[in-house]
Design a protein around this motif. Structure first.
Motif, PDB file in Angstrom:
ATOM      1  N   HIS A  88       0.777  -1.249   0.000  1.00  0.00           N
ATOM      2  CA  HIS A  88       0.000   0.000   0.000  1.00  0.00           C
ATOM      3  C   HIS A  88       0.806   1.296   0.000  1.00  0.00           C
ATOM      4  O   HIS A  88       0.231   2.362   0.226  1.00  0.00           O
ATOM      5  CB  HIS A  88      -0.931   0.013   1.212  1.00  0.00           C
ATOM      6  N   GLN A  91      -0.505   4.366  -1.712  1.00  0.00           N
ATOM      7  CA  GLN A  91      -1.780   4.905  -1.248  1.00  0.00           C
ATOM      8  C   GLN A  91      -1.656   5.754   0.014  1.00  0.00           C
ATOM      9  O   GLN A  91      -2.650   6.326   0.456  1.00  0.00           O
ATOM     10  CB  GLN A  91      -2.744   3.752  -0.952  1.00  0.00           C
ATOM     11  N   ASN A  96      -9.862   8.532  -0.583  1.00  0.00           N
ATOM     12  CA  ASN A  96     -10.788   7.771  -1.425  1.00  0.00           C
ATOM     13  C   ASN A  96     -11.911   8.683  -1.929  1.00  0.00           C
ATOM     14  O   ASN A  96     -11.938   9.878  -1.634  1.00  0.00           O
ATOM     15  CB  ASN A  96     -11.329   6.541  -0.683  1.00  0.00           C
ATOM     16  N   GLU A 102      -7.258   6.497   2.020  1.00  0.00           N
ATOM     17  CA  GLU A 102      -7.229   5.215   1.307  1.00  0.00           C
ATOM     18  C   GLU A 102      -6.857   4.057   2.233  1.00  0.00           C
ATOM     19  O   GLU A 102      -7.292   2.941   2.036  1.00  0.00           O
ATOM     20  CB  GLU A 102      -6.226   5.260   0.152  1.00  0.00           C
TER      21      GLU A 102
END
Length: 134
Positions: A88, A91, A96, A102
């Motif tokens: 991740h 992110q 989002n 996120e």
């Protein structure tokens, strides 16, 4: 209504343990091939993927029952750091579509485990509140 720090610790411990354990159960049935591939792509031995069972099966069970709670919580903290590092990283600074982070799920797991690591299990646990590792 029961009001106590120990009740709050129980709720946090059990919720964290159950939610992480569900990920571990999915890896028991689906295997750790994805994790192994991600580790290999970072130049690490794929066999390290089996440590995910410690972080997502053993540690959560210990959290749920309240035994060796602090070490189990630290294992979950490390597990989440590795998961973010492997999967991740792109992110971390993203939001989002709903405006949330996120990585809010991973963040919630990480910070909940960190809180349990510092607070301990509380008296509603097998290890009890006075145990060195609880």
């Amino acid at each position: 209504m029961i009001r106590s720090d120990d009740t709050g610790k129980l709720v946090l411990r059990v919720a964290l343990g159950v939610l992480i354990l569900l990920h571990g159960i999915a890896k028991i049935s689906g295997g750790v091939g994805f994790v192994s591939t991600m580790l290999a792509s970072h130049g690490l031995p794929g066999a390290l993927a089996y440590l995910v069972y410690v972080g997502e099966i053993i540690a959560p069970v210990l959290l749920i029952i309240g035994l060796y709670t602090r070490p189990a919580a630290w294992i979950v903290v490390i597990n989440m750091l590795v998961a973010v590092w492997l999967v991740h990283m792109k992110q971390i600074g993203l939001l989002n579509k709903q405006g949330g982070w996120e990585l809010e799920l991973q963040g919630m797991f990480f910070f909940s485990a960190l809180a349990v690591a510092f607070m301990g299990a509380g008296r509603f646990s097998i290890g009890g509140s006075g145990g060195r590792y609880n």
